[in-house]
Design a protein around this motif. Structure first.
Motif, short mmCIF file in Angstrom:
data_model
loop_
_atom_site.label_atom_id
_atom_site.label_comp_id
_atom_site.label_asym_id
_atom_site.label_seq_id
_atom_site.Cartn_x
_atom_site.Cartn_y
_atom_site.Cartn_z
N PHE A 12 0.59 -6.99 -19.68
CA PHE A 12 0.61 -7.64 -20.99
C PHE A 12 -0.29 -6.85 -21.93
CE2 PHE A 12 1.50 -11.10 -18.00
CZ PHE A 12 2.67 -11.60 -18.54
N ALA A 13 0.17 -6.65 -23.15
CA ALA A 13 -0.63 -5.96 -24.15
C ALA A 13 -1.68 -6.91 -24.72
CB ALA A 13 0.27 -5.45 -25.27
N SER A 14 -2.70 -6.34 -25.33
CA SER A 14 -3.75 -7.14 -25.95
C SER A 14 -3.14 -8.10 -26.98
CB SER A 14 -4.77 -6.22 -26.63
OG SER A 14 -5.77 -6.98 -27.28
N GLY A 15 -3.53 -9.37 -26.88
CA GLY A 15 -3.02 -10.37 -27.81
C GLY A 15 -1.81 -11.12 -27.31
N GLU A 16 -1.13 -10.59 -26.29
CA GLU A 16 0.02 -11.29 -25.72
C GLU A 16 -0.44 -12.44 -24.83
OE1 GLU A 16 3.95 -8.97 -24.85
OE2 GLU A 16 2.29 -7.85 -23.97
N THR A 17 0.36 -13.48 -24.77
CA THR A 17 0.08 -14.58 -23.85
C THR A 17 0.36 -14.13 -22.42
OG1 THR A 17 0.66 -16.23 -25.51
CG2 THR A 17 0.69 -16.94 -23.21
N THR A 18 -0.63 -14.24 -21.57
CA THR A 18 -0.43 -13.87 -20.17
C THR A 18 0.33 -14.97 -19.45
OG1 THR A 18 -2.59 -14.78 -19.54
CG2 THR A 18 -2.51 -12.45 -20.12
N ARG A 19 1.19 -14.55 -18.56
CA ARG A 19 2.02 -15.48 -17.81
C ARG A 19 1.95 -15.16 -16.32
NH1 ARG A 19 5.09 -18.45 -21.17
NH2 ARG A 19 5.10 -17.81 -23.35
N TRP A 20 2.35 -16.11 -15.52
CA TRP A 20 2.34 -15.94 -14.08
C TRP A 20 3.53 -15.08 -13.67
CZ3 TRP A 20 -0.79 -18.54 -10.22
CH2 TRP A 20 -1.88 -19.21 -10.78
N LEU A 21 3.24 -13.90 -13.19
CA LEU A 21 4.29 -12.98 -12.76
C LEU A 21 4.27 -12.91 -11.24
CD1 LEU A 21 3.90 -10.07 -15.34
CD2 LEU A 21 5.31 -12.14 -15.50
N GLY A 22 5.24 -13.51 -10.63
CA GLY A 22 5.32 -13.50 -9.17
C GLY A 22 6.25 -12.45 -8.66
N ALA A 23 6.71 -12.64 -7.44
CA ALA A 23 7.58 -11.66 -6.79
C ALA A 23 8.92 -11.52 -7.50
CB ALA A 23 7.81 -12.07 -5.33
N GLY A 24 9.30 -12.51 -8.28
CA GLY A 24 10.59 -12.46 -8.95
C GLY A 24 10.54 -11.96 -10.38
N GLN A 25 9.35 -11.61 -10.87
CA GLN A 25 9.20 -11.13 -12.24
C GLN A 25 8.79 -9.65 -12.20
OE1 GLN A 25 7.85 -14.38 -11.42
NE2 GLN A 25 9.87 -14.95 -12.15
N ASP A 26 9.77 -8.78 -12.40
CA ASP A 26 9.54 -7.34 -12.21
C ASP A 26 9.21 -6.67 -13.53
OD1 ASP A 26 9.26 -5.05 -10.78
OD2 ASP A 26 11.39 -4.72 -10.43
N PHE A 27 8.03 -6.96 -14.08
CA PHE A 27 7.62 -6.43 -15.36
C PHE A 27 7.06 -5.01 -15.22
CE2 PHE A 27 8.67 -10.35 -16.88
CZ PHE A 27 8.06 -10.77 -18.06
N PRO A 28 7.25 -4.15 -16.21
CA PRO A 28 6.65 -2.81 -16.19
C PRO A 28 5.21 -2.85 -16.68
CG PRO A 28 7.92 -3.06 -18.18
CD PRO A 28 8.11 -4.34 -17.40
N LEU A 29 4.50 -1.77 -16.49
CA LEU A 29 3.17 -1.61 -17.06
C LEU A 29 3.27 -1.40 -18.57
CD1 LEU A 29 1.75 0.97 -14.49
CD2 LEU A 29 1.23 -1.47 -14.54
N VAL A 30 2.33 -1.95 -19.31
CA VAL A 30 2.21 -1.62 -20.73
C VAL A 30 1.35 -0.37 -20.86
CG1 VAL A 30 2.55 -4.01 -21.47
CG2 VAL A 30 0.23 -3.18 -21.00
N ASP A 31 1.18 0.12 -22.08
CA ASP A 31 0.46 1.38 -22.28
C ASP A 31 -0.95 1.35 -21.69
OD1 ASP A 31 2.64 2.43 -23.57
OD2 ASP A 31 1.85 2.15 -25.60
#
Length: 221
Positions: A12-31
């Motif tokens: 999550f980028a600065s200022g974004e709301t953080t969320r629970w990312l489990g095994a089913g949420q395949d998010f990439p890295l931000v900068d």
């Protein structure tokens, strides 16, 4: 043998709301998460650590973190994906913020997990703590079999999973829970040593930059 445990970088980028990312949420890295991986490379190089293997979980945030490190090190090592390093499945908390979880009337279970690492009973998480520890124990046993006593290994996983490595040492998990020091921040490191047929925690949840200035860390690596 020494294992450098690392949590992946920011998703999550600065200022974004953080969320629970489990095994089913395949998010990439931000900068900033990519920069955390490159920063770890600088630490590894400055500390003179010769990695013999890089292991990571299957999700993009751990796999990409490992791949960036291998590439920046100009290493022939290829990250080894191990399902036993996957993030936990957070059930119906997945994708939600803490506020949204509280609005689902899960406040007490959220507080129990956040403060005491107590597995929720009503949140629909897959698996159970004993299974996670068994997977960690098997993974650690495989490292002992595959690698030499002098090897340095990098292991990249996620916050929910990493805390269970503490259970490799009798009493360590309970001690860290009691002292509310069981979480691992993004981009932070933990250092484990296997010697005389037992594991010990050298460091837990430290910034890479701080480890560079610690003579004990430099001596052990």
């Amino acid at each position: 043998m020494k294992i450098i445990l690392s949590r992946h970088g920011n998703t999550f980028a600065s200022g974004e709301t953080t969320r629970w990312l489990g095994a089913g949420q395949d998010f990439p890295l931000v900068d900033s998460g990519i920069e955390q991986a490159k920063n770890l490379v600088r630490v590894i190089q400055q500390a003179g650590i010769d990695l013999k293997a890089i292991y990571c979980g299957p999700l993009r945030r751990t796999n990409d973190y490992a791949s960036i490190i291998a590439k920046e090190l100009c290493s022939a090592l290829q990250p080894i994906i191990d399902l036993r390093l996957n993030e936990l499945d957070y059930g119906h908390w997945s994708g939600l913020s803490n506020l949204e979880i509280q609005q689902k009337n899960d406040t007490s279970e959220l507080a129990a997990w956040e403060n005491f690492s107590q597995w929720p009973k009503k949140a629909g998480w897959s698996g159970f703590p004993e299974l996670i520890f068994r997977e960690i124990h098997e993974f650690a046993g495989d490292l002992i079999k595959k690698h030499a006593p002098t090897d340095r290994i990098l292991v990249i996983s996620s916050n929910g999973r990493l805390r269970y490595f503490l259970q490799l040492i009798p009493g360590a998990f309970k001690w860290h829970v009691k002292n509310k020091n069981f979480k691992v921040a993004t981009g932070h490191l933990c250092l484990f040593t296997y010697e005389n047929k037992r594991w010990q925690v050298d460091f837990w949840n430290k910034k890479p930059e701080l480890l560079l200035n610690n003579t004990d860390f430099l001596q052990t690596c």
